[in-house]
Design an enzyme around this catalytic site. Sequence first.
Site, PDB file in Angstrom:
ATOM      1  N   ASP A   1     -79.335 -12.136 -13.308  1.00 43.31           N
ATOM      2  CA  ASP A   1     -80.141 -10.935 -13.086  1.00 43.31           C
ATOM      3  C   ASP A   1     -81.623 -11.269 -13.052  1.00 43.31           C
ATOM      4  O   ASP A   1     -82.209 -11.590 -14.088  1.00 43.31           O
ATOM      5  CB  ASP A   1     -79.896  -9.931 -14.221  1.00 43.31           C
ATOM      6  CG  ASP A   1     -78.553  -9.245 -14.098  1.00 43.31           C
ATOM      7  OD1 ASP A   1     -78.260  -8.686 -13.030  1.00 43.31           O
ATOM      8  OD2 ASP A   1     -77.799  -9.264 -15.091  1.00 43.31           O
TER       9      ASP A   1
ATOM     10  N   MET B   1     -73.965  -0.177  -8.656  1.00 45.36           N
ATOM     11  CA  MET B   1     -74.476  -0.197 -10.033  1.00 45.36           C
ATOM     12  C   MET B   1     -73.808   0.927 -10.829  1.00 45.36           C
ATOM     13  O   MET B   1     -73.793   2.079 -10.387  1.00 45.36           O
ATOM     14  CB  MET B   1     -75.995   0.018 -10.054  1.00 45.36           C
ATOM     15  CG  MET B   1     -76.815  -1.127  -9.494  1.00 45.36           C
ATOM     16  SD  MET B   1     -76.549  -2.720 -10.300  1.00 45.36           S
ATOM     17  CE  MET B   1     -76.994  -2.354 -12.012  1.00 45.36           C
TER      18      MET B   1
ATOM     19  N   MET C   1     -83.353  -7.890  -8.621  1.00 44.60           N
ATOM     20  CA  MET C   1     -83.932  -6.565  -8.874  1.00 44.60           C
ATOM     21  C   MET C   1     -85.439  -6.727  -8.764  1.00 44.60           C
ATOM     22  O   MET C   1     -86.177  -6.655  -9.765  1.00 44.60           O
ATOM     23  CB  MET C   1     -83.497  -6.065 -10.263  1.00 44.60           C
ATOM     24  CG  MET C   1     -82.047  -5.607 -10.271  1.00 44.60           C
ATOM     25  SD  MET C   1     -81.373  -5.458 -11.938  1.00 44.60           S
ATOM     26  CE  MET C   1     -80.880  -7.147 -12.213  1.00 44.60           C
TER      27      MET C   1
ATOM     28  N   SER D   1     -72.693 -11.766 -16.954  1.00 48.70           N
ATOM     29  CA  SER D   1     -74.145 -11.708 -16.770  1.00 48.70           C
ATOM     30  C   SER D   1     -74.852 -12.407 -17.925  1.00 48.70           C
ATOM     31  O   SER D   1     -74.700 -12.012 -19.091  1.00 48.70           O
ATOM     32  CB  SER D   1     -74.618 -10.250 -16.713  1.00 48.70           C
ATOM     33  OG  SER D   1     -76.022 -10.220 -16.891  1.00 48.70           O
TER      34      SER D   1
ATOM     35  N   GLY E   1     -81.847  -2.597 -14.916  1.00 49.58           N
ATOM     36  CA  GLY E   1     -82.995  -2.926 -15.762  1.00 49.58           C
ATOM     37  C   GLY E   1     -82.624  -3.473 -17.122  1.00 49.58           C
ATOM     38  O   GLY E   1     -83.325  -4.323 -17.651  1.00 49.58           O
TER      39      GLY E   1
HETATM   40  C1  DX5 Z   1     -78.498  -4.432 -15.371  1.00 52.79           C
HETATM   41  C2  DX5 Z   1     -77.952  -5.747 -14.892  1.00 52.79           C
HETATM   42  C3  DX5 Z   1     -76.590  -6.047 -15.374  1.00 52.79           C
HETATM   43  C4  DX5 Z   1     -76.468  -6.187 -16.865  1.00 52.79           C
HETATM   44  C5  DX5 Z   1     -75.054  -6.012 -17.256  1.00 52.79           C
HETATM   45  O1  DX5 Z   1     -79.659  -4.149 -14.667  1.00 52.79           O
HETATM   46  O2  DX5 Z   1     -77.909  -5.759 -13.473  1.00 52.79           O
HETATM   47  O3  DX5 Z   1     -76.051  -7.193 -14.711  1.00 52.79           O
HETATM   48  O4  DX5 Z   1     -76.903  -7.433 -17.322  1.00 52.79           O
HETATM   49  O5  DX5 Z   1     -74.943  -6.092 -18.636  1.00 52.79           O
HETATM   50  P1  DX5 Z   1     -73.901  -5.186 -19.464  1.00 52.79           P
HETATM   51  O6  DX5 Z   1     -72.527  -5.662 -19.051  1.00 52.79           O
HETATM   52  O7  DX5 Z   1     -74.240  -5.484 -20.861  1.00 52.79           O
HETATM   53  O8  DX5 Z   1     -74.123  -3.769 -19.053  1.00 52.79           O
HETATM   54 ZN    ZN Z   2     -76.773  -7.367 -12.470  1.00 49.94          ZN
END
Ligand code: DX5
Ligand code: ZN
Length: 225
Positions: free
Chosen positions: A34, A136, A67, A7, A141
Site C-alpha cells: 500500500d 475497496m 493511493m 497487506s 488510507g
Molecule cells: C487501506 C489499504 C488496505 C489495508 C488493509 O487503505 O488499502 O490494503 O492495509 O488492511 P486491513 O485488512 O487491516 O483492513
Molecule cells: Zn490496499
Amino acid sequence: MFIISPSVLAADFARLGEDVKKVKDAGATYIHLDVMDGIFVPNMSFGMPVIESLRKVSDIFFDVHLMITEPQRYIDDFIRAGADLITIHYESCDDPFSVASMIRSKGVKVAIALKPATPAEVLFPILPELDMALIMTVEPGFGGQKMMLDMVEKVRALRTYANEQGLTLDIQVDGGITPDNLKYATEAGANVVVAGSAIFKAEHPEEVIAEMNRQAELHPFGVGI
Ligand code: DX5
Ligand code: ZN
C-alpha cells in the site's frame, strides 16, 4: 484461482523482509504493498525504496496498490522497483483509462481501484483491458477498519458483467477482510482478497490463511444470492 494478498501495512516495518517471508511460507501467493502519499489519502506509508529492498529478499508476486495522486508520474519507478501488478485509483487522475493502458504496455499487470462512493459501472468500458478490478471495502488510507458489507454489490455487478462479456477478470477486495466475512466477497465474485490486520496481527498467520482458503472454497461465486 483464489489468491490471498496480505497487506504489509499491518506488518512490523522493522522486520518487513522476515514478515513477508513468514506469510509466503504460510501460503500467501501475493503480497499487497500500500503506497500512500498523504494527499490522495490522509496517511503516508512507503514508496519505491522499500519495495526495491523487499524485491531483493523475496520473489513473491508484488501487488502494488497506489493511493497517490497523478500516479502516471511514478509508474516506471514502481516497475523498476519490482512491481508485478500496479493498481491505480479511478479517482486519482483525469484519465485513469490511459494510465492503465500505459501500465499494461510496459508489460506488468494492471488494475483500477474504486473508492466506496464510486459506482462499479464506471469500469465497464475498460474491463477488457484490465487484469483486475479492486473494490475497496473501506475508505482507503488506513488498515484495521471494518469491512463495508454493501460493497459486495459492486463486486457482484462487476463479476456478472465480466461473465456476460466472456471476460477473464480478477476482482480484488481490500479493507477489513477476515475469515468470517470473506464469504460475502467470494459469493459475490471476488477471487483476490487483501488482508492486513487479520493476517499480520494473528499469532498463527498460517491458520488464518488456511481458514481463508477453506472459506473461499466453501463459498464460491453465485451462492447465497
Ligand atoms: C487501506 C489499504 C488496505 C489495508 C488493509 O487503505 O488499502 O490494503 O492495509 O488492511 P486491513 O485488512 O487491516 O483492513
Ligand atoms: Zn490496499
